[in-house]
Design a protein around this motif. Structure first.
Motif, PDB file in Angstrom:
ATOM      1  N   MET A  92     -17.000  10.407  -3.260  1.00 24.15           N
ATOM      2  CA  MET A  92     -16.795  10.408  -4.701  1.00 24.15           C
ATOM      3  C   MET A  92     -15.374   9.985  -5.065  1.00 24.15           C
ATOM      4  O   MET A  92     -15.139   9.315  -6.070  1.00 24.15           O
ATOM      5  N   VAL A  93     -14.400  10.378  -4.225  1.00 25.96           N
ATOM      6  CA  VAL A  93     -12.998  10.118  -4.524  1.00 25.96           C
ATOM      7  C   VAL A  93     -12.553   8.745  -4.020  1.00 25.96           C
ATOM      8  O   VAL A  93     -11.577   8.178  -4.531  1.00 25.96           O
ATOM      9  N   LEU A 107       0.942   9.855  -0.207  1.00 26.80           N
ATOM     10  CA  LEU A 107       0.583   8.558   0.357  1.00 26.80           C
ATOM     11  C   LEU A 107       1.472   8.316   1.566  1.00 26.80           C
ATOM     12  O   LEU A 107       2.695   8.383   1.473  1.00 26.80           O
ATOM     13  N   VAL A 108       0.839   8.028   2.716  1.00 29.78           N
ATOM     14  CA  VAL A 108       1.565   7.806   3.969  1.00 29.78           C
ATOM     15  C   VAL A 108       1.198   6.430   4.499  1.00 29.78           C
ATOM     16  O   VAL A 108       0.021   6.148   4.756  1.00 29.78           O
ATOM     17  N   LEU A 109       2.202   5.560   4.692  1.00 32.04           N
ATOM     18  CA  LEU A 109       1.978   4.212   5.214  1.00 32.04           C
ATOM     19  C   LEU A 109       3.052   3.903   6.255  1.00 32.04           C
ATOM     20  O   LEU A 109       4.175   4.438   6.188  1.00 32.04           O
ATOM     21  N   PRO A 110       2.738   3.042   7.245  1.00 35.77           N
ATOM     22  CA  PRO A 110       3.749   2.669   8.247  1.00 35.77           C
ATOM     23  C   PRO A 110       5.001   2.112   7.586  1.00 35.77           C
ATOM     24  O   PRO A 110       4.928   1.284   6.675  1.00 35.77           O
ATOM     25  N   ALA A 111       6.152   2.560   8.042  1.00 33.74           N
ATOM     26  CA  ALA A 111       7.410   2.149   7.418  1.00 33.74           C
ATOM     27  C   ALA A 111       7.723   0.684   7.667  1.00 33.74           C
ATOM     28  O   ALA A 111       8.257  -0.009   6.792  1.00 33.74           O
ATOM     29  N   GLU A 112       7.423   0.203   8.866  1.00 39.32           N
ATOM     30  CA  GLU A 112       7.674  -1.205   9.178  1.00 39.32           C
ATOM     31  C   GLU A 112       6.498  -2.027   8.675  1.00 39.32           C
ATOM     32  O   GLU A 112       5.385  -1.907   9.174  1.00 39.32           O
ATOM     33  N   GLY A 113       6.761  -2.848   7.687  1.00 43.16           N
ATOM     34  CA  GLY A 113       5.688  -3.579   7.027  1.00 43.16           C
ATOM     35  C   GLY A 113       4.969  -4.560   7.932  1.00 43.16           C
ATOM     36  O   GLY A 113       5.582  -5.281   8.720  1.00 43.16           O
ATOM     37  N   ARG A 114       3.647  -4.594   7.789  1.00 40.20           N
ATOM     38  CA  ARG A 114       2.811  -5.543   8.526  1.00 40.20           C
ATOM     39  C   ARG A 114       1.963  -6.384   7.583  1.00 40.20           C
ATOM     40  O   ARG A 114       1.125  -7.166   8.023  1.00 40.20           O
ATOM     41  N   GLY A 115       2.164  -6.192   6.285  1.00 48.04           N
ATOM     42  CA  GLY A 115       1.321  -6.886   5.313  1.00 48.04           C
ATOM     43  C   GLY A 115       1.919  -8.205   4.834  1.00 48.04           C
ATOM     44  O   GLY A 115       2.774  -8.807   5.489  1.00 48.04           O
ATOM     45  N   ARG A 116       1.453  -8.618   3.666  1.00 48.60           N
ATOM     46  CA  ARG A 116       1.893  -9.897   3.095  1.00 48.60           C
ATOM     47  C   ARG A 116       3.323  -9.802   2.596  1.00 48.60           C
ATOM     48  O   ARG A 116       3.779  -8.757   2.156  1.00 48.60           O
ATOM     49  N   LYS A 117       4.012 -10.920   2.641  1.00 43.63           N
ATOM     50  CA  LYS A 117       5.340 -11.011   2.059  1.00 43.63           C
ATOM     51  C   LYS A 117       5.216 -11.507   0.622  1.00 43.63           C
ATOM     52  O   LYS A 117       4.305 -12.276   0.307  1.00 43.63           O
ATOM     53  N   PRO A 118       6.084 -11.066  -0.239  1.00 42.07           N
ATOM     54  CA  PRO A 118       5.979 -11.453  -1.654  1.00 42.07           C
ATOM     55  C   PRO A 118       6.233 -12.940  -1.854  1.00 42.07           C
ATOM     56  O   PRO A 118       6.964 -13.574  -1.084  1.00 42.07           O
ATOM     57  N   ASP A 119       5.596 -13.491  -2.896  1.00 45.23           N
ATOM     58  CA  ASP A 119       5.839 -14.877  -3.289  1.00 45.23           C
ATOM     59  C   ASP A 119       7.086 -14.909  -4.151  1.00 45.23           C
ATOM     60  O   ASP A 119       7.022 -14.699  -5.365  1.00 45.23           O
ATOM     61  N   MET A 120       8.218 -15.164  -3.518  1.00 45.49           N
ATOM     62  CA  MET A 120       9.486 -15.165  -4.225  1.00 45.49           C
ATOM     63  C   MET A 120      10.058 -16.577  -4.256  1.00 45.49           C
ATOM     64  O   MET A 120       9.884 -17.347  -3.312  1.00 45.49           O
ATOM     65  N   PRO A 121      10.708 -16.958  -5.386  1.00 39.97           N
ATOM     66  CA  PRO A 121      11.310 -18.290  -5.454  1.00 39.97           C
ATOM     67  C   PRO A 121      12.417 -18.430  -4.429  1.00 39.97           C
ATOM     68  O   PRO A 121      13.056 -17.445  -4.047  1.00 39.97           O
ATOM     69  N   PRO A 122      12.654 -19.649  -3.940  1.00 38.56           N
ATOM     70  CA  PRO A 122      13.727 -19.838  -2.969  1.00 38.56           C
ATOM     71  C   PRO A 122      15.078 -19.457  -3.551  1.00 38.56           C
ATOM     72  O   PRO A 122      15.321 -19.628  -4.736  1.00 38.56           O
ATOM     73  N   GLU A 123      15.925 -18.931  -2.682  1.00 38.62           N
ATOM     74  CA  GLU A 123      17.244 -18.499  -3.123  1.00 38.62           C
ATOM     75  C   GLU A 123      18.089 -19.691  -3.538  1.00 38.62           C
ATOM     76  O   GLU A 123      18.143 -20.714  -2.837  1.00 38.62           O
ATOM     77  N   VAL A 124      18.744 -19.569  -4.683  1.00 36.00           N
ATOM     78  CA  VAL A 124      19.605 -20.636  -5.180  1.00 36.00           C
ATOM     79  C   VAL A 124      21.006 -20.432  -4.626  1.00 36.00           C
ATOM     80  O   VAL A 124      21.613 -19.382  -4.815  1.00 36.00           O
ATOM     81  N   ARG A 127      -7.015  23.051   3.225  1.00 40.04           N
ATOM     82  CA  ARG A 127      -8.221  22.586   2.527  1.00 40.04           C
ATOM     83  C   ARG A 127      -7.978  21.291   1.734  1.00 40.04           C
ATOM     84  O   ARG A 127      -8.681  21.001   0.774  1.00 40.04           O
ATOM     85  N   ALA A 128      -6.997  20.504   2.146  1.00 38.07           N
ATOM     86  CA  ALA A 128      -6.746  19.224   1.480  1.00 38.07           C
ATOM     87  C   ALA A 128      -7.757  18.183   1.946  1.00 38.07           C
ATOM     88  O   ALA A 128      -8.279  18.248   3.072  1.00 38.07           O
ATOM     89  N   LEU A 129      -8.036  17.219   1.073  1.00 37.55           N
ATOM     90  CA  LEU A 129      -8.885  16.089   1.436  1.00 37.55           C
ATOM     91  C   LEU A 129      -7.987  15.001   2.018  1.00 37.55           C
ATOM     92  O   LEU A 129      -7.085  14.502   1.343  1.00 37.55           O
ATOM     93  N   ILE A 142      -3.503  11.868   0.998  1.00 37.95           N
ATOM     94  CA  ILE A 142      -3.810  13.301   1.079  1.00 37.95           C
ATOM     95  C   ILE A 142      -3.859  13.863  -0.335  1.00 37.95           C
ATOM     96  O   ILE A 142      -2.884  13.771  -1.099  1.00 37.95           O
ATOM     97  N   LEU A 143      -5.008  14.468  -0.696  1.00 44.49           N
ATOM     98  CA  LEU A 143      -5.203  15.079  -2.010  1.00 44.49           C
ATOM     99  C   LEU A 143      -5.371  16.583  -1.819  1.00 44.49           C
ATOM    100  O   LEU A 143      -6.236  17.029  -1.045  1.00 44.49           O
ATOM    101  N   SER A 144      -4.574  17.341  -2.528  1.00 48.44           N
ATOM    102  CA  SER A 144      -4.698  18.800  -2.431  1.00 48.44           C
ATOM    103  C   SER A 144      -6.044  19.243  -2.971  1.00 48.44           C
ATOM    104  O   SER A 144      -6.728  18.506  -3.695  1.00 48.44           O
TER     105      SER A 144
END
Length: 325
Positions: free
Chosen positions: A118-119, A187-204, A66-68, A83-85
């Motif tokens: 509602m949720v 929370l279940v999401l694909p393990a291999e990322g397909r989204g945006r990459k973070p805005d990180m400063p270039p490696e020094v 009976r989970a949502l 998934i919400l119990s």
């Protein structure tokens, strides 16, 4: 109210610090709690939280009875789940309909589309909060750009909807309204990322530090730095009793003061050069005559000539004063 606060403190002590775990765990903990507070006005916190990598077969066994089940759509047609119990869903619906979360037994029924509608705003807000919290983290690539799509009455269609790929699963035990209700949130999401990459400063790297471009930029920044130094007419030594007795309008004798021997000193008291007192544009000014090296600024010339422009000057709006030590 006092009893609720005490029970909450006891639970915190029993389960240890709430801020532990990996970066995405801590981010999801705060993201979901803030979504509950902002969208429903309901207080919630995770009593436990963990993250794991699972196969599709393992994910299909996650939804309790009976989970949502809310389906999520992400980048490149990726799909996820929230998934919400039944206990968590009932507590949220009660807060939105009755204005409070009750301890009544959960009604044995399947979740409906009305429950999902509602949720859904809480789910959307939680996902946006999670994305914002991981904006500068590598985990943004598998958590970004997901949104609510639809809901399922049971878990049977999941085998057809979800791809047969690895998933990252964040499982938590959520308490609502200081323990009035408690249930699971997954929370279940694909393990291999397909989204945006973070805005990180270039490696020094050592190579970049030695590059001419870096050196030029560093020099430009240093040259813009502010430097303060004092123009000292003379220094006066007084007994402590006389110094404590100083009052406004008192006249002090400065026997060693010389207007053509103004000392320029840094904040550390080190002498940087000498100059002579003058005026420019109606303000007190000092013309540099001896630089820090101890040599005259222009060999053979110790006095300014008529019509000379005074480029090396320190302008001061107040008059020069004696500096006491």
């Amino acid at each position: 109210m006092t009893g609720q606060v005490l029970r909450r403190k006891v639970r915190v002590v029993q389960r240890g610090p709430a801020e532990g775990g990996s970066v995405p765990e801590r981010a999801w903990r705060v993201a979901f709690a803030r979504a509950l507070r902002d969208e429903v006005g309901l207080q919630g916190e995770f009593a436990s939280l963990s993250i794991a990598r699972m196969s599709l077969a393992e994910v299909l066994d996650l939804p309790p009875e009976r989970a949502l089940i809310l389906t999520l759509e992400g980048p490149e047609l990726g799909m996820g789940l929230l998934i919400l119990s039944a206990e968590v869903m009932s507590g949220m619906v009660e807060m939105m309909t009755l204005g409070r979360c009750t301890s009544q037994p959960v009604e044995a029924r399947k979740p409906t589309r009305t429950d999902a509608a509602m949720v859904a705003p809480v789910a959307e807000r939680a996902l946006r909060n999670l994305e914002a919290a991981l904006e500068a983290e590598a985990d943004l690539v598998w958590t970004s750009d997901f949104h609510f799509a639809s809901s399922l009455e049971d878990a049977r269609p999941l085998a057809l909807l979800l791809e047969d790929i690895p998933y990252r699963v964040v499982r938590g035990r959520l308490t609502l309204a200081d323990g009035v209700r408690e249930g699971g949130v997954v929370l279940v999401l694909p393990a291999e990322g397909r989204g945006r990459k973070p805005d990180m400063p270039p490696e020094v790297t050592p190579e970049s530090l030695a590059a001419p471009v870096f050196a030029a930029k560093l020099a430009a920044q240093v040259e813009q730095a502010q430097v303060r130094f004092d123009a000292v007419l003379t220094r006066l030594t007084l007994p402590i009793a006389d110094a404590m007795a100083l009052t406004p309008d008192m006249v002090l004798a400065l026997p060693s003061a010389a207007l053509d021997r103004i000392s320029l000193e840094g904040l550390d008291g080190r002498k940087l050069g000498e100059g002579k007192l003058g005026q420019q544009r109606g303000m007190r000014a000092v013309r540099l005559t001896v630089p820090a090296t101890g040599h005259w600024a222009e060999p053979g010339r110790s006095k300014p000539m008529p019509g000379d422009r005074l480029p090396d000057q320190t302008e001061m709006s107040p008059p020069l004063a004696a500096t006491g030590t």
